[in-house]
Motif scaffolding. Structure first.
Motif, PDB file in Angstrom:
ATOM      1  N   PRO A  25       0.811  -1.225   0.000  1.00  0.00           N
ATOM      2  CA  PRO A  25       0.000   0.000   0.000  1.00  0.00           C
ATOM      3  C   PRO A  25       0.845   1.275   0.000  1.00  0.00           C
ATOM      4  N   LYS A  26       0.381   2.267  -0.767  1.00  0.00           N
ATOM      5  CA  LYS A  26       0.979   3.596  -0.714  1.00  0.00           C
ATOM      6  C   LYS A  26       0.522   4.284   0.562  1.00  0.00           C
ATOM      7  N   ASP A  27       1.012   5.490   0.800  1.00  0.00           N
ATOM      8  CA  ASP A  27       0.727   6.184   2.056  1.00  0.00           C
ATOM      9  C   ASP A  27      -0.766   6.358   2.309  1.00  0.00           C
ATOM     10  N   ASN A  28      -1.557   6.529   1.246  1.00  0.00           N
ATOM     11  CA  ASN A  28      -2.994   6.771   1.395  1.00  0.00           C
ATOM     12  C   ASN A  28      -3.831   5.538   1.095  1.00  0.00           C
ATOM     13  N   GLU A  29      -3.226   4.360   1.044  1.00  0.00           N
ATOM     14  CA  GLU A  29      -3.919   3.146   0.637  1.00  0.00           C
ATOM     15  C   GLU A  29      -3.990   2.113   1.754  1.00  0.00           C
ATOM     16  N   VAL A  30      -4.963   1.202   1.600  1.00  0.00           N
ATOM     17  CA  VAL A  30      -5.036   0.026   2.460  1.00  0.00           C
ATOM     18  C   VAL A  30      -4.802  -1.213   1.597  1.00  0.00           C
ATOM     19  N   LEU A  31      -4.185  -2.209   2.192  1.00  0.00           N
ATOM     20  CA  LEU A  31      -4.008  -3.512   1.544  1.00  0.00           C
ATOM     21  C   LEU A  31      -5.120  -4.420   2.052  1.00  0.00           C
ATOM     22  N   ILE A  32      -5.932  -4.902   1.124  1.00  0.00           N
ATOM     23  CA  ILE A  32      -7.077  -5.738   1.475  1.00  0.00           C
ATOM     24  C   ILE A  32      -6.788  -7.186   1.106  1.00  0.00           C
ATOM     25  N   LYS A  33      -6.947  -8.071   2.072  1.00  0.00           N
ATOM     26  CA  LYS A  33      -6.920  -9.507   1.793  1.00  0.00           C
ATOM     27  C   LYS A  33      -8.320  -9.878   1.323  1.00  0.00           C
ATOM     28  N   ILE A  34      -8.433 -10.206   0.051  1.00  0.00           N
ATOM     29  CA  ILE A  34      -9.745 -10.393  -0.558  1.00  0.00           C
ATOM     30  C   ILE A  34     -10.350 -11.742  -0.160  1.00  0.00           C
ATOM     31  N   HIS A  35     -11.605 -11.696   0.263  1.00  0.00           N
ATOM     32  CA  HIS A  35     -12.359 -12.916   0.558  1.00  0.00           C
ATOM     33  C   HIS A  35     -13.318 -13.265  -0.576  1.00  0.00           C
ATOM     34  N   ALA A  36     -13.811 -12.243  -1.287  1.00  0.00           N
ATOM     35  CA  ALA A  36     -14.755 -12.499  -2.382  1.00  0.00           C
ATOM     36  C   ALA A  36     -14.684 -11.377  -3.403  1.00  0.00           C
ATOM     37  N   PHE A 134     -19.172 -11.902   3.281  1.00  0.00           N
ATOM     38  CA  PHE A 134     -18.261 -11.336   2.276  1.00  0.00           C
ATOM     39  C   PHE A 134     -18.814 -11.569   0.871  1.00  0.00           C
ATOM     40  N   GLU A 135     -19.394 -12.736   0.652  1.00  0.00           N
ATOM     41  CA  GLU A 135     -19.949 -13.052  -0.667  1.00  0.00           C
ATOM     42  C   GLU A 135     -21.117 -12.123  -1.001  1.00  0.00           C
ATOM     43  N   GLU A 136     -21.991 -11.880  -0.033  1.00  0.00           N
ATOM     44  CA  GLU A 136     -23.129 -10.984  -0.266  1.00  0.00           C
ATOM     45  C   GLU A 136     -22.669  -9.558  -0.510  1.00  0.00           C
ATOM     46  N   ALA A 137     -21.658  -9.125   0.245  1.00  0.00           N
ATOM     47  CA  ALA A 137     -21.147  -7.762   0.072  1.00  0.00           C
ATOM     48  C   ALA A 137     -20.554  -7.571  -1.319  1.00  0.00           C
ATOM     49  N   ALA A 138     -19.924  -8.622  -1.853  1.00  0.00           N
ATOM     50  CA  ALA A 138     -19.334  -8.529  -3.190  1.00  0.00           C
ATOM     51  C   ALA A 138     -20.401  -8.483  -4.277  1.00  0.00           C
ATOM     52  N   ALA A 139     -21.634  -8.799  -3.929  1.00  0.00           N
ATOM     53  CA  ALA A 139     -22.727  -8.813  -4.906  1.00  0.00           C
ATOM     54  C   ALA A 139     -23.498  -7.494  -4.939  1.00  0.00           C
ATOM     55  N   ILE A 140     -23.039  -6.488  -4.203  1.00  0.00           N
ATOM     56  CA  ILE A 140     -23.761  -5.224  -4.142  1.00  0.00           C
ATOM     57  C   ILE A 140     -23.222  -4.140  -5.080  1.00  0.00           C
ATOM     58  N   PRO A 141     -21.913  -3.849  -5.099  1.00  0.00           N
ATOM     59  CA  PRO A 141     -21.457  -2.613  -5.749  1.00  0.00           C
ATOM     60  C   PRO A 141     -21.767  -2.477  -7.231  1.00  0.00           C
ATOM     61  N   TYR A 142     -21.496  -3.487  -8.038  1.00  0.00           N
ATOM     62  CA  TYR A 142     -21.651  -3.334  -9.483  1.00  0.00           C
ATOM     63  C   TYR A 142     -23.110  -3.048  -9.857  1.00  0.00           C
ATOM     64  N   GLY A 143     -23.993  -3.963  -9.529  1.00  0.00           N
ATOM     65  CA  GLY A 143     -25.401  -3.774  -9.867  1.00  0.00           C
ATOM     66  C   GLY A 143     -26.004  -2.584  -9.164  1.00  0.00           C
ATOM     67  N   GLY A 144     -25.626  -2.385  -7.912  1.00  0.00           N
ATOM     68  CA  GLY A 144     -26.184  -1.285  -7.140  1.00  0.00           C
ATOM     69  C   GLY A 144     -25.810   0.080  -7.671  1.00  0.00           C
ATOM     70  N   LEU A 145     -24.534   0.253  -8.029  1.00  0.00           N
ATOM     71  CA  LEU A 145     -24.095   1.547  -8.541  1.00  0.00           C
ATOM     72  C   LEU A 145     -24.668   1.841  -9.925  1.00  0.00           C
ATOM     73  N   ILE A 277     -32.372  -3.247   0.692  1.00  0.00           N
ATOM     74  CA  ILE A 277     -31.936  -3.957  -0.514  1.00  0.00           C
ATOM     75  C   ILE A 277     -31.223  -5.225  -0.073  1.00  0.00           C
ATOM     76  N   LYS A 278     -31.307  -6.245  -0.908  1.00  0.00           N
ATOM     77  CA  LYS A 278     -30.579  -7.472  -0.621  1.00  0.00           C
ATOM     78  C   LYS A 278     -29.933  -7.968  -1.910  1.00  0.00           C
ATOM     79  N   PRO A 279     -28.693  -8.419  -1.816  1.00  0.00           N
ATOM     80  CA  PRO A 279     -28.015  -8.916  -3.004  1.00  0.00           C
ATOM     81  C   PRO A 279     -28.564 -10.271  -3.420  1.00  0.00           C
ATOM     82  N   VAL A 280     -28.615 -10.504  -4.715  1.00  0.00           N
ATOM     83  CA  VAL A 280     -29.054 -11.783  -5.257  1.00  0.00           C
ATOM     84  C   VAL A 280     -27.832 -12.493  -5.832  1.00  0.00           C
ATOM     85  N   ILE A 281     -27.570 -13.705  -5.359  1.00  0.00           N
ATOM     86  CA  ILE A 281     -26.425 -14.485  -5.829  1.00  0.00           C
ATOM     87  C   ILE A 281     -26.919 -15.733  -6.545  1.00  0.00           C
ATOM     88  N   ASP A 282     -26.492 -15.895  -7.763  1.00  0.00           N
ATOM     89  CA  ASP A 282     -26.858 -17.052  -8.569  1.00  0.00           C
ATOM     90  C   ASP A 282     -25.926 -18.217  -8.272  1.00  0.00           C
TER      91      ASP A 282
END
Length: 310
Positions: A25-36, A134-145, A277-282
């Motif tokens: 990570p740069k000074d203004n960044e976070v390093l995320i260990k991705i779960h989904a 984590f899986e449900e959270a990953a199903a929100i941003p694209y469709g939601g935005l 709202i609730k995410p839908v996962i296929d």
């Protein structure tokens, strides 16, 4: 770290699991260990480069000629903050977060098809809703935005009649819920096998686009929202464009450049926490099955979202 790299544009088989350098990570960044993460229609379009010659040129102008400049695709992530830069104040190590790697057309960051990603703290990054996995959270941003982008082009008010074409996809399922939250009377267009799911999200009326009398079921609407764009068409869609009230409006996801501002991202987090709202996962695939996940999304019949566990 392990990551899926896109070696060149074309078939899903061009997505290969490799060992790559773990980012710092740069000074203004976070390093995320991705779960989904998730496989979006946009990911598939970029990888496959299936478009008109002009569109193909524009995609390569943005993402790279012959192969993506950033070989690791993916813009959606959820996971845990593992490290942070010295200037980061909004997040702590151990925080569970979710993110979308775009805040504007000129500020984008791919790379979520991997075990780790670095993102600036002031981008579309927030604490994960505590009531979601984590899986449900990953199903929100694209469709939601993208759904938010569509609805911001309306003046939707309670009682308005809205037709949503492509209501069962990642964008459509969010448009249904956001429109219903605004008090709209929602008619959803999808296949009959998805009626139950779409009705549970708030649809008042359902039209099966494969039905022989589908066009006859159209009424008039204040807004007709096309959540699938030019990639799919039908007689029903063409007729729905004219099924408008005198001041009605047809809005397509292919019109204009989608905006993904931070306030819209935070609003989705709030609505998810409030269970509005609730995410839908296929389907859920492991990282090493990324090519298979792309093949499934490319078929064009997914319900909601396809999620990848990392």
């Amino acid at each position: 770290m392990k990551a899926i790299e896109c070696l060149k544009y074309g078939a899903p088989e061009n997505l290969v699991l490799n060992e790559v350098e773990k980012p710092s990570p740069k000074d203004n960044e976070v390093l995320i260990k991705i779960h989904a993460t998730s496989v979006t229609t946009s990911d598939v379009l970029i990888r496959g480069l299936k478009a008109s010659p002009v569109a193909r040129f524009m995609v390569q102008l943005i993402f790279g000629f012959g192969k993506p400049k950033n070989s690791i695709l993916g813009m959606v992530s959820s996971g845990v903050v593992e490290r942070k830069g010295k200037d980061v104040t909004l997040f702590d190590i151990g925080d569970e977060v979710f993110a979308y790697g775009s805040v504007s057309p000129t500020k984008r960051h791919f790379g979520s098809y991997a075990e780790y990603i670095c993102l600036p703290e002031d981008w579309n990054l927030a604490l994960k809703p505590t009531n979601l996995s984590f899986e449900e959270a990953a199903a929100i941003p694209y469709g939601g935005l993208l759904a938010t982008h569509l609805l911001k082009r309306t003046s939707l008010k309670s009682g308005d009649r809205v037709l949503i074409y492509g209501a069962s996809g990642s964008i459509g399922t969010m448009v249904v819920q956001l429109a219903k939250n605004a008090g709209a009377k929602v008619t959803s267009v999808c296949s009959s096998k998805n009626f139950g799911m779409v009705h549970s999200l708030g649809s008042d009326k359902l039209i099966d686009y494969t039905s022989s009398n589908a066009e006859a079921q159209l009424e008039t609407y204040d807004y007709v929202i096309d959540a699938v764009g030019n990639s799919k068409s039908s007689v029903l869609k063409e007729k729905s464009k004219k099924a408008l009230t005198p001041n009605g409006k047809y809005i397509s996801i292919d019109q204009g450049t989608p905006l993904t501002p931070k306030d819209a991202f935070i609003n989705l987090k709030t609505l998810a926490e409030q269970e509005k709202i609730k995410p839908v996962i296929d389907r859920v695939y492991p990282l090493e099955k990324m090519a298979e996940a792309h093949q499934y999304v490319e078929m064009g019949h997914k319900r909601g979202n396809v999620v990848i566990t990392v």
